[in-house]
Design a protein around this motif. Structure first.
Motif, PDB file in Angstrom:
ATOM      1  N   ASP A  80       0.832  -1.202   0.000  1.00 51.77           N
ATOM      2  CA  ASP A  80       0.000   0.000   0.000  1.00 51.77           C
ATOM      3  C   ASP A  80       0.867   1.253   0.000  1.00 51.77           C
ATOM      4  N   VAL A  83       2.582   1.653  -3.402  1.00 53.90           N
ATOM      5  CA  VAL A  83       1.628   2.026  -4.456  1.00 53.90           C
ATOM      6  C   VAL A  83       1.145   3.454  -4.278  1.00 53.90           C
ATOM      7  N   GLN A  84       0.645   3.786  -3.074  1.00 48.80           N
ATOM      8  CA  GLN A  84       0.008   5.074  -2.886  1.00 48.80           C
ATOM      9  C   GLN A  84       0.979   6.254  -2.978  1.00 48.80           C
ATOM     10  N   VAL A 220      -6.145  -1.768  -1.607  1.00 50.19           N
ATOM     11  CA  VAL A 220      -5.452  -0.824  -2.475  1.00 50.19           C
ATOM     12  C   VAL A 220      -5.718  -1.106  -3.956  1.00 50.19           C
ATOM     13  N   THR A 225      -7.196   2.599  -5.331  1.00 50.62           N
ATOM     14  CA  THR A 225      -5.880   3.149  -5.661  1.00 50.62           C
ATOM     15  C   THR A 225      -5.947   4.638  -5.963  1.00 50.62           C
ATOM     16  N   LEU A 371      -5.381  -4.231 -10.271  1.00 50.69           N
ATOM     17  CA  LEU A 371      -4.348  -3.324  -9.773  1.00 50.69           C
ATOM     18  C   LEU A 371      -3.114  -3.209 -10.660  1.00 50.69           C
ATOM     19  N   PHE A 375      -1.657   0.643 -12.239  1.00 51.80           N
ATOM     20  CA  PHE A 375      -0.431   1.031 -11.543  1.00 51.80           C
ATOM     21  C   PHE A 375       0.763   0.941 -12.468  1.00 51.80           C
TER      22      PHE A 375
END
Length: 425
Positions: A80, A83-84, A220, A225, A371, A375
């Protein structure tokens, strides 16, 4: 017509060049951004990540794996973070939503991203309505069908209000704080084996790839996301000059989600280790009742309903934000599209006969597969499209951890493909 969900709720100029950004380079405008809107972006992401899907998943997998589930919790938090931090920075600096970046990278790619996110968001939103219905069942004893319809009606009312953006920001902040505080109380009351959980978070007795992918997808994946980052665009917090606000908001949202995940897991673990058998359609409610009696059951109902209603809001708003940029006519009707999105979700929920908990777990697994696509596009922009980042030199350390996280999501998604059919059977 109701207020559109836009910058601090002012009209949004095209974001083709730095000069078109409504606040870029203007210190007074930066300082004038409402704190409530920034907090709304933080809690929109946080409450989406700790929605009813995560609560259902945490309960189910803690019963199944015990303290070994701590490893999946820790891994989901690490992924998380990776990614974030990248998603908020790429979207925030560029001032472009994820699907707009996708179309800049390859024409049509943004449309594919929108289709995947909207589909995943719809499935997840059905689960969110289901979670809210379980919450009202535990809180007030309402039938799940009635509870789902009432919750959806409340969410629709938020977007039909004259100040929809402000209403959304306020409700996710208030309910987010309530959820964390109540869950912490129950975690303390259940007396979990914290030492064993810490050990298994790094040396687990059991590792299940489907469990990990489902948890990551539920916290996420898919629309989650982009929830906070897209809200910051509507708040006008974009451009390299806003990097401090963007980064600070991302970090705060990650802290909130990390704390909530840990305390919820510990609350359930304490009950499971205590020998209580959790079964039926609402095992999490049983866990809270076992830990704190009748008060615990009502507290759980409030927590789950808060998680459900805020996630309905977050899923609907973010999913629609993926399609409104394709046409000015869609943008003008954004609130009505959100209302329609919620209406479709509650209608499907009312006619389906699947158990709400199963819907929530399946939704997480599907979002875990979505995801890597979106991403991956954002990481490509960070690596190769400095022009879309307005000349910003992207930090190498973020590139490294972002790439590692993307490769891991690919691996986990591939391993989980065979398990989704089994999960639904």
């Amino acid at each position: 017509m109701t207020e559109k969900l836009s910058s601090s709720d002012s009209s949004e100029a095209p974001r083709e060049t730095p000069a078109a950004d409504p606040v870029a380079g203007d210190d007074k405008a930066i300082k004038g951004v409402k704190r409530g809107t920034l907090l709304g972006a933080v809690f929109l992401m946080a409450t989406s990540a700790i929605g009813p899907g995560f609560i259902a998943q945490t309960t189910t997998f803690t019963v199944q794996m015990g303290a070994a589930f701590a490893f999946a919790i820790l891994l989901s938090i690490i992924i998380d973070i990776a990614v974030q931090l990248n998603v908020w920075r790429v979207i925030g600096i560029s001032g472009l939503r994820a699907q707009e970046l996708g179309n800049r990278v390859l024409p049509g790619l943004g449309v594919l991203m929108a289709v995947l996110v909207v589909f995943g968001g719809l499935v997840f939103n059905i689960g969110n309505v289901a979670g809210a219905s379980l919450g009202l069942d535990a809180l007030l004893g309402l039938d799940v069908k009635i509870g789902g319809a009432v919750s959806a009606a409340i969410a629709i009312g938020i977007f039909l209000s004259k100040r929809a953006g402000i209403a959304m920001d306020r409700i996710v902040v208030v309910l987010g704080v309530v959820m964390v505080v109540l869950t912490l109380y129950v975690a303390i009351a259940s007396s979990p084996p914290v030492g064993e959980a810490l050990r298994q978070s790094v040396i687990p007795d059991d590792i299940d790839f489907l469990v990990i992918t489902t948890l990551i997808g539920g916290t996420v994946g898919g629309y989650i996301t982009y929830a906070g980052a897209h809200r910051l665009i509507d708040a006008g917090v974009t451009g390299p000059e806003q990097i401090k606000d963007v980064s600070r908001s991302a970090v705060v949202s990650l802290l909130v989600t990390g704390v909530m995940r840990a305390v919820l897991f510990l609350a359930i673990l304490g009950v499971v280790v205590g020998g209580v058998t959790l079964a039926g359609e609402n095992p999490a409610a049983q866990a809270f009742e076992s830990a704190a009696g009748e008060v615990g059951l009502r507290m759980f109902g409030m927590i789950l309903w808060g998680a459900g209603i805020t996630s309905v809001v977050g899923a609907s708003y973010t999913s629609v934000s993926f399609i409104v940029s394709f046409s000015p006519a869609l943008k003008r009707r954004q609130n009505w599209l959100v209302v329609g999105f919620i209406a479709v979700a509650v209608t499907v929920f009312l006619i389906l006969n699947q158990a709400p908990t199963k819907l929530l777990i399946l939704a997480g697994a599907l979002n875990g597969l979505i995801l890597p696509v979106g991403f991956g596009v954002l990481m490509y922009v960070a690596y190769r499209r400095r022009d879309l980042l307005r000349g910003y030199r992207y930090p190498r350390w973020l590139l490294v951890i972002g790439t590692a996280a993307w490769l891991l999501t690919l691996y986990l998604g591939w391993n989980a493909l065979s398990g989704i059919a089994k999960l639904w059977s």
